[in-house]
Design an enzyme around this catalytic site. Structure first.
Site, PDB file in Angstrom:
ATOM      1  N   ARG A 200      -5.628  10.381   3.042  1.00  0.00           N
ATOM      2  CA  ARG A 200      -6.780   9.848   3.478  1.00  0.00           C
ATOM      3  C   ARG A 200      -7.790  10.722   4.211  1.00  0.00           C
ATOM      4  O   ARG A 200      -7.627  11.816   4.497  1.00  0.00           O
ATOM      5  CB  ARG A 200      -6.528   8.783   4.551  1.00  0.00           C
ATOM      6  CG  ARG A 200      -5.215   7.650   4.240  1.00  0.00           C
ATOM      7  CD  ARG A 200      -4.914   6.774   5.243  1.00  0.00           C
ATOM      8  NE  ARG A 200      -4.026   6.019   4.893  1.00  0.00           N
ATOM      9  CZ  ARG A 200      -2.460   6.106   4.913  1.00  0.00           C
ATOM     10  NH1 ARG A 200      -2.042   7.203   5.515  1.00  0.00           N
ATOM     11  NH2 ARG A 200      -1.569   5.129   4.467  1.00  0.00           N
ATOM     12  N   LYS A 223      -1.783   6.931   9.592  1.00  0.00           N
ATOM     13  CA  LYS A 223      -1.949   5.595   9.847  1.00  0.00           C
ATOM     14  C   LYS A 223      -0.874   4.811  10.300  1.00  0.00           C
ATOM     15  O   LYS A 223      -1.037   3.959  11.058  1.00  0.00           O
ATOM     16  CB  LYS A 223      -2.743   5.006   8.454  1.00  0.00           C
ATOM     17  CG  LYS A 223      -3.424   3.860   8.782  1.00  0.00           C
ATOM     18  CD  LYS A 223      -3.864   3.286   7.373  1.00  0.00           C
ATOM     19  CE  LYS A 223      -4.627   1.781   7.552  1.00  0.00           C
ATOM     20  NZ  LYS A 223      -5.354   1.449   6.356  1.00  0.00           N
ATOM     21  N   HIS A 312       3.552   5.222   2.037  1.00  0.00           N
ATOM     22  CA  HIS A 312       3.616   3.866   1.894  1.00  0.00           C
ATOM     23  C   HIS A 312       5.002   3.499   2.127  1.00  0.00           C
ATOM     24  O   HIS A 312       5.923   4.015   1.619  1.00  0.00           O
ATOM     25  CB  HIS A 312       3.143   3.353   0.565  1.00  0.00           C
ATOM     26  CG  HIS A 312       1.986   3.493   0.275  1.00  0.00           C
ATOM     27  ND1 HIS A 312       0.951   4.332  -0.549  1.00  0.00           N
ATOM     28  CD2 HIS A 312       0.920   2.314   0.851  1.00  0.00           C
ATOM     29  CE1 HIS A 312      -0.242   4.009  -0.475  1.00  0.00           C
ATOM     30  NE2 HIS A 312      -0.422   2.827   0.324  1.00  0.00           N
ATOM     31  N   TYR A 322      -2.503   0.864  -5.275  1.00  0.00           N
ATOM     32  CA  TYR A 322      -3.150   2.400  -5.347  1.00  0.00           C
ATOM     33  C   TYR A 322      -2.637   2.939  -6.537  1.00  0.00           C
ATOM     34  O   TYR A 322      -3.338   3.897  -7.023  1.00  0.00           O
ATOM     35  CB  TYR A 322      -2.518   3.280  -4.331  1.00  0.00           C
ATOM     36  CG  TYR A 322      -3.153   2.837  -3.017  1.00  0.00           C
ATOM     37  CD1 TYR A 322      -4.402   3.438  -2.653  1.00  0.00           C
ATOM     38  CD2 TYR A 322      -2.747   2.142  -1.818  1.00  0.00           C
ATOM     39  CE1 TYR A 322      -5.195   3.369  -1.352  1.00  0.00           C
ATOM     40  CE2 TYR A 322      -3.211   1.938  -0.862  1.00  0.00           C
ATOM     41  CZ  TYR A 322      -4.651   2.452  -0.604  1.00  0.00           C
ATOM     42  OH  TYR A 322      -4.959   2.108   0.761  1.00  0.00           O
TER      43      TYR A 322
END
Length: 335
Positions: A200, A223, A312, A322
């Protein structure tokens, strides 16, 4: 218990009784003390289970002061709550809050923003109401519980094309043959690095030299709150080595803030949309590089390995959002 503070020529009193917070400002300390005594008596003698005489704005403000600072999304959530405090919904007394209030707010909000934005805001509002009910005693029920959320929008499938990548790198002044000395050129390096690693934008900007290893980089905080190791392709390793003489003396590899990266990327993208034939490039987001990278990597790794690289924890999000191969890519595998 009341707290009194003098601010200039006026006195501010703050009161916290039985999970309820009150504040007011007066010309004299005597007036502040009299108000505090009356308000404290009223709150302590209130009927159990009664909803306090507050507006929804005060609930949001308390949530902003006490809950939001504990989250990593502090800045984004602060802006979101401040925007909500300017709506007519915020003026609604707590005793009048019901599902119809939030349904009306939802319908009005959908006229100006996307369904995805409204869904995120409804999640926040629901959590604020839950905290107010369970921990503060300000609500007897969560009025958001029975409010229907908009249908989730279709997942983005946008990926940068080869032509767009080449045009962006040229516009940003990035070249594989020379060190990216300007901030704009380092945004180009970050864009290409993102296409290789699926990292990211925030992770790229936060990447430090002490997290760089020979064949991977270590991200101590991501994240989802978990650390992650990301393998590096030959291209990704080349980009890092290209940056070393430029930013090696700095803590961060790319020496960019997230805000600066976003601003410069948008500037370069919009310049192409105006001056060139790539009109559709205006719909491209930096985050679309994550989808591009994962689609490329899917030719080498299976879905479990992709999840390990991308971070993920929900494979459905990885597959539905994605991983966006073109049908030509799938046909190539058959060949």
């Amino acid at each position: 218990m009341a707290t009194f503070r003098k601010r200039g020529a006026r006195w501010r009193v703050e009161l916290f009784v039985q999970g309820q917070r009150r504040s007011a400002t007066f010309a004299t300390k005597r007036e502040a003390q009299a108000w505090a005594a009356h308000e404290e008596s009223r709150l302590r003698n209130a009927e159990p289970g009664a909803v306090p005489n507050l507006r929804f704005r005060e609930l949001l403000e308390r949530y902003l002061d006490t809950v939001t600072p504990t989250k990593r999304s502090l800045k984004r959530e602060t802006n979101m709550i401040r925007q909500m405090c300017r709506t007519t919904l915020a003026d609604t007394p707590l005793c009048e809050l019901d599902p119809a209030c939030f349904a009306q707010w939802r319908d009005e909000r959908l006229k100006t923003v996307s369904a995805g934005t409204v869904i995120r805001e409804m999640v926040l509002l629901s959590h604020a109401c839950t905290i107010a009910r369970k921990e503060w005693g300000w609500l007897n029920t969560n009025p958001m519980a029975d409010v229907r959320r908009p249908a989730s929008p279709q997942a983005r499938t946008r990926r940068p094309t080869g032509e767009e990548i080449e045009a962006l790198l040229f516009t940003m002044g990035y070249s594989p043959d020379r060190a990216p000395e300007t901030a704009m050129a380092r945004v180009g390096a970050a864009f290409l690095f993102a296409c290789e690693t699926a990292m990211r934008a925030g992770e790229i900007c936060a990447l430090q030299w002490d997290g760089v290893h020979e064949r991977h980089v270590h991200l101590p905080l991501t994240k989802n709150g978990h650390p992650r190791d990301v393998p590096l392709s030959t291209q990704a390793r080349r980009i890092i080595e290209q940056l070393r003489p430029v930013t090696g003396e700095h803590a961060h590899v790319f020496d960019l803030t997230s805000a600066l990266l976003d601003a410069l990327f948008r500037k370069a993208r919009d310049r192409l949309a105006v001056d060139g034939p790539l009109q559709d490039i205006r719909s491209l987001h930096f985050h679309d590089t994550r989808r591009e990278a994962l689609t490329r990597l899917s030719k080498v790794f299976n879905v479990m390995e992709l999840a390990r690289i991308s971070g993920h924890r929900d494979l459905r999000i990885l597959q539905n959002v994605y991983y966006a191969p073109k049908v030509e890519d799938l046909a190539d595998k058959l060949a």
